[in-house]
Each structure stands twice: as structure tokens, then as C-alpha cells.
Motif scaffolding. Sequence first.
Motif, short mmCIF file in Angstrom:
data_model
loop_
_atom_site.label_atom_id
_atom_site.label_comp_id
_atom_site.label_asym_id
_atom_site.label_seq_id
_atom_site.Cartn_x
_atom_site.Cartn_y
_atom_site.Cartn_z
N GLU A 209 39.16 40.03 50.79
CA GLU A 209 39.28 41.56 51.16
C GLU A 209 38.88 42.20 49.54
N VAL A 210 39.66 41.70 48.65
CA VAL A 210 39.47 42.09 47.23
C VAL A 210 37.74 41.99 47.02
N CYS A 211 37.33 40.69 47.26
CA CYS A 211 35.95 40.55 46.72
C CYS A 211 34.90 41.24 47.53
N ARG A 215 32.36 43.69 46.07
CA ARG A 215 30.70 43.66 46.35
C ARG A 215 30.25 44.97 46.92
N SER A 216 30.72 45.50 47.90
CA SER A 216 30.44 46.84 48.32
C SER A 216 30.10 48.08 47.41
N GLN A 245 45.14 46.79 41.70
CA GLN A 245 45.01 46.11 40.16
C GLN A 245 43.96 44.67 40.33
N LEU A 246 43.88 44.05 41.24
CA LEU A 246 43.06 42.85 41.42
C LEU A 246 41.62 43.47 41.60
N ILE A 247 41.39 44.47 42.49
CA ILE A 247 40.22 44.95 42.66
C ILE A 247 39.67 45.61 41.56
N GLU A 294 41.48 30.04 42.68
CA GLU A 294 40.06 30.02 41.53
C GLU A 294 39.31 31.15 42.07
N LEU A 295 39.01 31.98 41.49
CA LEU A 295 37.92 32.84 41.73
C LEU A 295 36.98 33.06 40.74
N HIS A 296 35.71 32.64 41.05
CA HIS A 296 34.57 32.55 39.95
C HIS A 296 33.53 33.81 40.31
#
Length: 360
Positions: A209-211, A215-216, A245-247, A294-296
Motif C-alpha cells: 500500500e505504501v509502494c 507510485r501514484s 513516515q514510510l510513504i 527488503e524494498l528496492h
Amino acid sequence: MSSTRAENSRFEALDLLATMVAVVQGDGALLYVNAMFETVAGLSRRSLMRSNLFDWFADGAQLRETLTAVLRNEIATGRFDGTMRRTPLAAHELLPVHVIVNQIEHGSDRVLVEMLEIEQQTRQDREERAIGQVQANKELIRNLAHEIKNPLGGIRGAAQLLAMDLVSKELTEYTNVIIHEADRLQALVDRLLAPHRRAQAVADVNIHEVCERVRSLVLAEYPQGLAVQRDYDTSIPDFRGDREQLIQAVLNIAQNAALALAERIAAGDAKLILRTRVARQVTIGKQRFRLALELHIEDNGPGVPEEIRDRIFYPLVSGREGGSGLGLTLAQTYVQQHQGMIECDSVPGRTVFRIVIPLP
């Protein structure tokens, strides 16, 4: 219980190790591999045990000689530096390792082989420096903000009072410049202090959901010339954290990438990839975690300028003209508030920011 299952149960504790471990016969046949070996190889334990350990090395001769010497009881332990392949029989994606070959039992026909990534210690040292750097930045920012805010308020107030007594419109333009620049510096100080002022709003967070939110936002800003690709592992569980915060952390990195991709966006071949994976037995700041996200964030831009590559997370360091140099500093702060870390690997044509956050 079958003899194979009983044998495997003896070695289950090896899954707790952060290094690759294998139990092999004298001919290199794999009898058992631990979870870290699975993670590095990207293959299941069952698939790995159908392969031969010698095939995983660029040059298996030294491993063969050491393994034979241990089995013959000529030595109890053998050590050497070697090079593993990330894929068996492949000539690319080589991994330098320190290999330790140990007897399991005197007279046994099998040995224990441990493979330590030579880069692992370097990475841990880099992580420790990054954690110390964030703490130093926090103290620097707080002290600097305090020293700036008090005189800044005085300057702004004096300019306002002066403007009230001035008759000439030309002179009031100068006081307006002073007030405007004082406000700009105040906003900069507020941005520096923002991560340390607001308490985390902790709730269940879904990284995808963060990604998707990031992206949007990126596509809304760059509707033409930029492809934002997804490569998600949808099995990743939710975790506790501050979604906003993560967004912001991921968005800061993605926006930096998009700005660096300006020429490719104009050419219509700019690419940004959001990739999620699960890592096992991860060490962050001397603490071991069984599972981690892991988020790349990968782009095909020109890369981070070499002269600032080691300083990109420092406050006020920017690789482009007009940049504030705060985006990556804030991203690092937000990620570290989730017990995580950020790493950057950059060469011309490929830059990858890797965010690692512990999972429950």
C-alpha cells in the motif's frame, strides 16, 4: 521418523546462523543447507540438495583438497578465501567468501562447510557508521536549529517594525526580502526538526500500500516518459509502523530518482522499479532479525555523483543545483525509527536504494 529426517533435525539450529552452512559428503554432494544458503542462492532447500557444492564455486579445486584433508583427519579445520557463484555453473554474479571446513565427528564421511560473505563485515561496519551518523546529525540539527531560530525571529521582527516606519516603497521592498528570506530559513529549520518532533503514529502497515501510494504520486507528477514498474512479493506480512513516515521516506527516494532521470524522461525511456522481497537472518546494527522486508527502489539514471556517494545521507548534501539536501536525510531518519536501514548501490545506468525493515 526416517533416517533423512532425523539427520536433518540434528542441523536445524544452523538455520539461526547469519552465514551460509552446508553439510556435504566427500564428493561434494549436499546433505543439508541452512536458511541463509537458501536466501543467498534464491533456491529452495530441496532444489539445493540436488546440486553439488563444488559446482557453486568458481574454482572447486581448493574446496575439494581441503574437504579431502579434513575427511582423512590430516587437519581438523581448513580455511581459505574463495569465490562462490550465486547460480551454479554461472560465470557471472560472483560472491567472495571465506570458507571454513570442519569435521562433524571423528571418522565421519561428512563435513560441515561454512561460507562467510567477505562483504558482510564491511556492510556491518557501514551500518554501524550510519547509525552513529544519524545520532550525530540529530544532535547537530537540534543545536543548529536552536542557534538559528532565536536570532532569526529577532531579524524578522525588526524588519517588520522597520517596514511600518518606512514611507518609501522602494525601501519596503528590501524589508520584504528580509522577511521572506527569514520565513524561508524558518521553514528549512522546521523541516530539519520535523522527524524528531512528531511521535510515530504506529499501526499495521502493508508495504505494498505504501509502494502503490508512492507510485501514484510519482506518476501524477511525471505522466509521460517515466515507467514505474512493480515487482512485489505479495506474501510479505503486515508489520507495525508509521505508514505516513514510510510513504514520505520512499517518496523522497523516488522523487530524487525521478529528478535524476530528467534526460531519460525527455527521451521517453526512464524506468523506476519498486521491488519487495523477504530476507532471512538479517543483522541490523548488531541485532539479529529472523525475517526482514527488503524494498528496492531502482532507476536507470546516471547514478549518484562519485564525489558525494559516501555523503548522500548527510543533511544539506545534494547532487543537483537548487536541492535542499534534506530528502535522503529525512528518509534515513524515518527508516531508522523503524529499526531499519538504507543502503545505496550506484553505477551509471543503475542506482538501487535498499530499505531493510525487520518483520514480526
